[in-house]
Design an enzyme around this catalytic site. Structure first.
Site, short mmCIF file in Angstrom:
data_model
loop_
_atom_site.label_atom_id
_atom_site.label_comp_id
_atom_site.label_asym_id
_atom_site.label_seq_id
_atom_site.Cartn_x
_atom_site.Cartn_y
_atom_site.Cartn_z
N ASN A 106 51.70 41.60 22.62
CA ASN A 106 50.93 40.45 22.12
C ASN A 106 51.07 40.32 20.62
OD1 ASN A 106 50.20 40.05 24.71
ND2 ASN A 106 48.14 40.89 24.52
N ASP A 108 48.68 38.55 18.87
CA ASP A 108 47.40 37.94 18.49
C ASP A 108 46.48 38.82 17.66
OD1 ASP A 108 46.24 39.72 20.42
OD2 ASP A 108 46.49 38.23 22.00
N HIS A 123 56.19 42.87 19.23
CA HIS A 123 56.69 41.50 18.99
C HIS A 123 56.11 40.87 17.73
CE1 HIS A 123 57.72 41.18 23.57
NE2 HIS A 123 58.56 41.94 22.90
N CYS A 131 59.63 34.63 5.42
CA CYS A 131 60.49 33.60 4.85
C CYS A 131 61.90 33.73 5.42
CB CYS A 131 60.52 33.71 3.32
SG CYS A 131 61.64 32.51 2.59
N CYS A 134 64.13 34.33 1.59
CA CYS A 134 63.99 35.58 0.81
C CYS A 134 63.39 36.72 1.63
CB CYS A 134 63.16 35.33 -0.45
SG CYS A 134 61.43 34.96 -0.10
N GLY A 191 48.38 43.58 32.25
CA GLY A 191 48.49 42.15 31.92
C GLY A 191 49.84 41.71 31.41
N THR A 192 50.89 42.29 31.97
CA THR A 192 52.23 41.81 31.61
C THR A 192 53.02 41.55 32.87
OG1 THR A 192 54.35 42.41 30.58
CG2 THR A 192 52.90 44.24 31.13
P1 NAD Z 1 53.36 36.79 30.70
O1 NAD Z 1 52.73 35.49 30.35
O2 NAD Z 1 54.78 36.82 31.12
O3 NAD Z 1 52.51 37.47 31.89
C1 NAD Z 1 51.13 37.61 31.84
C2 NAD Z 1 50.72 38.52 32.97
O4 NAD Z 1 49.32 38.77 32.84
C3 NAD Z 1 50.94 37.94 34.37
O5 NAD Z 1 51.59 38.91 35.18
C4 NAD Z 1 49.50 37.68 34.89
O6 NAD Z 1 49.39 37.88 36.27
C5 NAD Z 1 48.72 38.71 34.12
N1 NAD Z 1 47.31 38.40 33.91
C6 NAD Z 1 46.74 37.18 33.77
N2 NAD Z 1 45.41 37.31 33.56
C7 NAD Z 1 45.14 38.65 33.56
C8 NAD Z 1 43.97 39.43 33.37
N3 NAD Z 1 42.79 38.85 33.14
N4 NAD Z 1 44.06 40.77 33.42
C9 NAD Z 1 45.26 41.38 33.65
N5 NAD Z 1 46.40 40.69 33.84
C10 NAD Z 1 46.36 39.35 33.78
O7 NAD Z 1 53.09 37.76 29.49
P2 NAD Z 1 53.96 38.95 28.91
O8 NAD Z 1 54.47 39.80 30.02
O9 NAD Z 1 53.11 39.55 27.84
O10 NAD Z 1 55.23 38.28 28.23
C11 NAD Z 1 55.12 37.13 27.49
C12 NAD Z 1 55.67 37.20 26.08
O11 NAD Z 1 54.99 36.19 25.38
C13 NAD Z 1 55.38 38.46 25.34
O12 NAD Z 1 56.54 38.78 24.69
C14 NAD Z 1 54.30 38.13 24.31
O13 NAD Z 1 54.71 38.50 22.99
C15 NAD Z 1 54.23 36.64 24.30
N6 NAD Z 1 52.84 36.09 24.40
C16 NAD Z 1 51.82 36.64 23.68
C17 NAD Z 1 50.54 36.12 23.79
C18 NAD Z 1 49.42 36.74 22.96
O14 NAD Z 1 49.69 37.38 21.95
N7 NAD Z 1 48.14 36.58 23.37
C19 NAD Z 1 50.27 35.05 24.63
C20 NAD Z 1 51.35 34.50 25.35
C21 NAD Z 1 52.63 35.04 25.24
#
Ligand code: NAD
Length: 251
Positions: A106, A108, A123, A131, A134, A191-192
């Site tokens: 994430n 965030d 990430h 930038c 630079c 949550g990925t």
């Molecule tokens: P993804 O969007 O591909 O997958 C999200 C996963 O979370 C899904 O499998 C879903 O079923 C699961 N999920 C949804 N709600 C949940 C909950 N309450 N508890 C547990 N699991 C839950 O996300 P990813 O695998 O992190 O890949 C996306 C890419 O996008 C990453 O590289 C990330 O850097 C970026 N991203 C980041 C954010 C953030 O920083 N909040 C948001 C969106 C995408």
């Protein structure tokens, strides 16, 4: 959810309290309950386009203003967002056990906001800019940029300080994450969707090193078949139960 519903994870609580290392990999799903959309769920769209199409160097080169509009929308959502019970539980767990590494995809900053300290941000972060000329790396403003795409004092375009699809991870970040995974006794994947490489390989690295791998995700992912256990519930339902069990065991 109660302690019994932690499944095989409950049996590992004494090991963690005895100092065996825990590594956790988080993705967008843990922040979904803070109101931040994921990329691949039904909320992975922005103005009719797939969010994944806007997070590439090619999209930025073709239309930096549109990519920045997308990031300004995400930054505005983040200004309203607070860590949820899942983020807070991971910070509580780090306070109770002696060895824990939190690896996040994430961007965030909510893990640090919740109090987690040993965090590897694979990430980058949307809280900073870099930038394109630079290379200077700075915190972005708390408010919207007066003009987008924003520019550096040197005149070149600024970009969010994040890793886009197809880009290299920050130097040393993956190596540190892989080391934590291979040394861990328990590896939690929270949550990925487990499809973004190379983060998706960390569970395999952990398993090869002897870790028990558990997934916390309400949906099925490609990781499930190789995991030692899957908890099909939200992060904010499962992680506080694990934190409670560890705090009880430590008391
Ligand atoms: P993804 O969007 O591909 O997958 C999200 C996963 O979370 C899904 O499998 C879903 O079923 C699961 N999920 C949804 N709600 C949940 C909950 N309450 N508890 C547990 N699991 C839950 O996300 P990813 O695998 O992190 O890949 C996306 C890419 O996008 C990453 O590289 C990330 O850097 C970026 N991203 C980041 C954010 C953030 O920083 N909040 C948001 C969106 C995408």
């Amino acid at each position: 959810m109660n302690g019994g519903e932690l499944g095989g994870l409950a049996a590992l609580v004494p090991d963690l309290l005895a100092g065996r290392p825990l590594a956790v990999l988080t993705g967008a799903g843990i922040s979904a309950e803070s109101g931040l959309p994921t990329f691949r769920g039904p909320d992975g769209m922005w103005e009719g386009r797939r969010a994944v199409e806007l997070t590439t160097p090619e999209a930025f080169a073709a239309n930096p203003k549109e990519v920045w509009r997308f990031y300004e929308w995400r930054r505005a959502k983040l200004r309203e967002a607070r860590p949820n019970a899942g983020h807070v539980a991971l910070a509580r767990i780090e306070n109770v056990i002696s060895r824990m590494t939190l690896v996040t995809q994430n961007v965030d900053g909510l893990h640090r906001a919740a109090g987690s300290r040993n965090v590897i941000e694979l990430h980058g972060t949307i809280l900073k800019t870099r930038c394109t000329g630079c290379g200077v790396n700075e915190p972005g403003p708390d408010a919207p940029f007066p003009e987008i795409p924003p520019r550096c004092a040197c005149g070149s375009l600024l970009r969010p300080d994040v890793v886009w699809f197809g880009e290299m991870l920050p130097e040393g970040a993956f190596e540190a994450a892989a080391e934590a995974a291979s040394e861990s006794a328990v590896f939690l994947v929270v949550g990925t969707s487990s499809v973004v490489a190379p983060a998706s390989s960390l569970a395999t690295i952990a398993a090869r090193g002897g870790a028990k791998v558990f997934e916390i995700n309400p949906m099925l992912t490609p990781l499930a078949s190789g995991a030692d256990g899957c908890l099909r519930a939200s992060a904010s339902a499962v992680l506080p139960v694990l934190a409670d069990a560890l705090e009880r065991g430590a008391a």
